[in-house]
Design a protein around this motif. Structure first.
Motif, PDB file in Angstrom:
ATOM      1  N   VAL A 197      -7.701 -26.079  14.855  1.00 46.82           N
ATOM      2  CA  VAL A 197      -8.993 -25.503  15.228  1.00 46.82           C
ATOM      3  C   VAL A 197      -9.616 -26.200  16.436  1.00 46.82           C
ATOM      4  N   LEU A 198      -8.918 -27.181  17.013  1.00 50.29           N
ATOM      5  CA  LEU A 198      -9.429 -27.809  18.225  1.00 50.29           C
ATOM      6  C   LEU A 198      -9.592 -26.775  19.333  1.00 50.29           C
ATOM      7  N   SER A 199      -8.701 -25.809  19.422  1.00 57.13           N
ATOM      8  CA  SER A 199      -8.798 -24.789  20.464  1.00 57.13           C
ATOM      9  C   SER A 199     -10.062 -23.950  20.286  1.00 57.13           C
ATOM     10  N   ASP A 200     -10.446 -23.687  19.039  1.00 58.47           N
ATOM     11  CA  ASP A 200     -11.682 -22.946  18.777  1.00 58.47           C
ATOM     12  C   ASP A 200     -12.893 -23.780  19.166  1.00 58.47           C
ATOM     13  N   ASP A 246      -9.707 -27.126   9.368  1.00 56.70           N
ATOM     14  CA  ASP A 246      -9.191 -25.991   8.604  1.00 56.70           C
ATOM     15  C   ASP A 246      -8.874 -26.441   7.177  1.00 56.70           C
ATOM     16  N   SER A 247      -9.679 -27.343   6.678  1.00 58.40           N
ATOM     17  CA  SER A 247      -9.492 -27.923   5.358  1.00 58.40           C
ATOM     18  C   SER A 247     -10.861 -28.021   4.699  1.00 58.40           C
ATOM     19  N   SER A 248     -10.895 -28.482   3.455  1.00 58.30           N
ATOM     20  CA  SER A 248     -12.170 -28.586   2.736  1.00 58.30           C
ATOM     21  C   SER A 248     -13.073 -29.628   3.366  1.00 58.30           C
ATOM     22  N   ILE A 249     -14.350 -29.292   3.507  1.00 56.43           N
ATOM     23  CA  ILE A 249     -15.315 -30.264   4.013  1.00 56.43           C
ATOM     24  C   ILE A 249     -15.613 -31.329   2.959  1.00 56.43           C
ATOM     25  N   ILE A 250     -15.205 -31.079   1.718  1.00 56.35           N
ATOM     26  CA  ILE A 250     -15.397 -32.052   0.645  1.00 56.35           C
ATOM     27  C   ILE A 250     -14.262 -33.074   0.724  1.00 56.35           C
ATOM     28  N   VAL A 272     -18.246 -27.823   9.644  1.00 57.47           N
ATOM     29  CA  VAL A 272     -17.573 -26.528   9.706  1.00 57.47           C
ATOM     30  C   VAL A 272     -16.191 -26.698   9.099  1.00 57.47           C
ATOM     31  N   GLY A 273     -15.922 -25.950   8.050  1.00 61.16           N
ATOM     32  CA  GLY A 273     -14.652 -26.053   7.346  1.00 61.16           C
ATOM     33  C   GLY A 273     -14.695 -25.203   6.093  1.00 61.16           C
ATOM     34  N   ILE A 274     -13.771 -25.454   5.186  1.00 66.02           N
ATOM     35  CA  ILE A 274     -13.708 -24.672   3.957  1.00 66.02           C
ATOM     36  C   ILE A 274     -14.749 -25.196   2.973  1.00 66.02           C
ATOM     37  N   LYS A 275     -15.593 -24.308   2.514  1.00 62.89           N
ATOM     38  CA  LYS A 275     -16.732 -24.684   1.677  1.00 62.89           C
ATOM     39  C   LYS A 275     -16.466 -24.348   0.207  1.00 62.89           C
ATOM     40  N   ASP A 276     -15.667 -25.193  -0.436  1.00 65.40           N
ATOM     41  CA  ASP A 276     -15.424 -25.089  -1.875  1.00 65.40           C
ATOM     42  C   ASP A 276     -14.913 -23.703  -2.285  1.00 65.40           C
ATOM     43  N   ARG A 277     -13.941 -23.207  -1.530  1.00 62.95           N
ATOM     44  CA  ARG A 277     -13.336 -21.914  -1.829  1.00 62.95           C
ATOM     45  C   ARG A 277     -11.827 -22.018  -1.705  1.00 62.95           C
ATOM     46  N   LEU A 287      -9.112 -14.731   8.886  1.00 64.27           N
ATOM     47  CA  LEU A 287      -9.440 -15.893   8.062  1.00 64.27           C
ATOM     48  C   LEU A 287     -10.507 -16.757   8.724  1.00 64.27           C
ATOM     49  N   LYS A 288     -10.421 -16.900  10.037  1.00 61.72           N
ATOM     50  CA  LYS A 288     -11.438 -17.686  10.747  1.00 61.72           C
ATOM     51  C   LYS A 288     -12.816 -17.046  10.615  1.00 61.72           C
ATOM     52  N   GLU A 289     -12.868 -15.734  10.653  1.00 57.59           N
ATOM     53  CA  GLU A 289     -14.148 -15.052  10.490  1.00 57.59           C
ATOM     54  C   GLU A 289     -14.659 -15.180   9.051  1.00 57.59           C
ATOM     55  N   GLU A 290     -13.778 -14.948   8.100  1.00 56.78           N
ATOM     56  CA  GLU A 290     -14.176 -14.976   6.690  1.00 56.78           C
ATOM     57  C   GLU A 290     -14.672 -16.353   6.268  1.00 56.78           C
ATOM     58  N   TYR A 291     -14.014 -17.396   6.777  1.00 57.73           N
ATOM     59  CA  TYR A 291     -14.357 -18.758   6.362  1.00 57.73           C
ATOM     60  C   TYR A 291     -15.211 -19.494   7.404  1.00 57.73           C
ATOM     61  N   GLU A 292     -15.716 -18.740   8.379  1.00 59.02           N
ATOM     62  CA  GLU A 292     -16.664 -19.237   9.378  1.00 59.02           C
ATOM     63  C   GLU A 292     -16.093 -20.440  10.157  1.00 59.02           C
ATOM     64  N   LEU A 293     -14.872 -20.235  10.665  1.00 61.52           N
ATOM     65  CA  LEU A 293     -14.186 -21.273  11.434  1.00 61.52           C
ATOM     66  C   LEU A 293     -14.004 -20.895  12.901  1.00 61.52           C
ATOM     67  N   SER A 294     -14.497 -19.748  13.320  1.00 64.35           N
ATOM     68  CA  SER A 294     -14.260 -19.261  14.677  1.00 64.35           C
ATOM     69  C   SER A 294     -15.134 -19.997  15.686  1.00 64.35           C
ATOM     70  N   ALA A 295     -14.840 -19.770  16.952  1.00 62.42           N
ATOM     71  CA  ALA A 295     -15.604 -20.421  18.017  1.00 62.42           C
ATOM     72  C   ALA A 295     -17.083 -20.084  17.939  1.00 62.42           C
ATOM     73  N   ARG A 296     -17.397 -18.851  17.596  1.00 62.41           N
ATOM     74  CA  ARG A 296     -18.815 -18.487  17.536  1.00 62.41           C
ATOM     75  C   ARG A 296     -19.525 -19.197  16.388  1.00 62.41           C
TER      76      ARG A 296
END
Length: 309
Positions: A197-200, A246-250, A272-277, A287-296
């Motif tokens: 996700v460094l590129s994002d 691209d992993s859990s923030i926990i 920014v990462g996977i939030k307990d899902r 997947l980036k959109e669904e899990y809020e990992l995109s550049a935006r």
């Protein structure tokens, strides 16, 4: 675009010509170009144990004890999920010189869905004493990370994403284990990213630049030991931090950075990462959109954390 595993295999071929102690072990995982070369030229230095990840790690520990340099390969979900005790007891506890390649790491693997997308690997591995954890971001840094961990004496886990990624670095960029790489500089906030996700994050920095927001971007390619000096410098100089993974923030990068900041230089942090899902099937962009990992999403996190300064 190139898969990190392809870049890893290219580097492994070069390393095998210099180091006759390298042994490749697989847990029912595609061997790639390096494995094919070993089967032809070094058939006594390649093993496939089948779907038996605990045996994979234990065998590697034994080979390391005999003076070899073993690299293990299997899906990250199975290395962490099925062989965690062997990583802990047989490799880390005895400080064995084993390199554990966590293939198809992280959440952004579209092919197999939630059963194979691993969210907990960073948290799980960084909690084990003596383990180093490395997470390159592109093909060039993957090659440099592979060479660096081969030189390092001690247990290492290397995260390799399954999806093709863009090339960010040039061949001559400096790579040092334990030292973050600064790609951009700025005083309004710092984005700290790891892995694919460094590129994002880089795209998000460009977006913010157009808005007049100057952001420092750090590639935290070594998650353990983490570069505390770079984190604290960023906290004190920019006053706000966003972590991206691209992993859990926990317990992941977000947790690791927050631990450092909270104890030494408290500033606002947005993770920014996977939030307990758990994961699910989908293309990488989906997947980036669904899990809020995109550049935006990363850019928006930066805007929000700056407001908290």
């Amino acid at each position: 675009m190139k898969a990190m595993y392809q870049a890893y295999n290219e580097e492994m071929i070069e390393l095998s010509r210099k180091n006759g102690n390298i042994v490749l072990l697989y847990g029912d995982f595609p061997h790639g170009a390096a494995g094919e070369l070993f089967q032809k030229e070094h058939p006594d230095r390649i093993y496939d144990v089948g779907i038996a990840e605990a045996n994979l790690i234990t065998t590697a520990a034994g080979l390391a004890g005999g003076g070899y340099l073993p690299f293990t390969h299997c899906h990250s979900i199975f290395a962490v999920g099925r062989a965690y005790n062997q990583i802990r007891q047989n490799v880390a506890f005895d400080k064995m010189n084993v390199k554990i390649v966590l293939c198809n790491s992280g959440m952004l693997w579209a092919f197999m869905g939630g059963s194979h997308q691993i969210i907990e690997e960073i948290a799980a591995i960084r909690a084990i004493p003596n383990m180093m954890l490395v997470s390159p971001a592109d093909p060039i840094s993957t090659k440099k990370a592979t060479a660096a961990i081969a030189r390092y004496v001690g247990p290492v886990a290397l995260r390799i994403s399954g999806s093709p990624v863009p090339t960010i670095y040039r061949d001559d960029f400096p790579f040092e284990l334990g030292k973050a790489v600064a790609l951009t500089d700025g005083g309004d906030a710092t984005i700290i990213a790891t892995g694919m996700v460094l590129s994002d994050a880089l795209e998000a920095v460009d977006t913010l630049e157009k808005e007049g927001i100057k952001v420092r971007l750090l590639d935290m390619h070594t998650l353990k030991p983490i570069d505390e000096e770079a984190i604290l410098k960023a906290a004190r100089e920019t006053g706000a931090i966003v972590t991206v993974e691209d992993s859990s923030i926990i317990g992941g990068l977000g947790g690791a950075v927050t631990e450092v900041v909270a104890e030494n230089a408290p500033v606002p942090v947005k993770r920014v990462g996977i939030k307990d899902r758990f994961g699910q099937s989908g293309t990488v962009p989906e997947l980036k959109e669904e899990y809020e990992l995109s550049a935006r999403h990363i850019a928006q996190a930066a805007r929000e954390v700056i407001k908290k300064k």
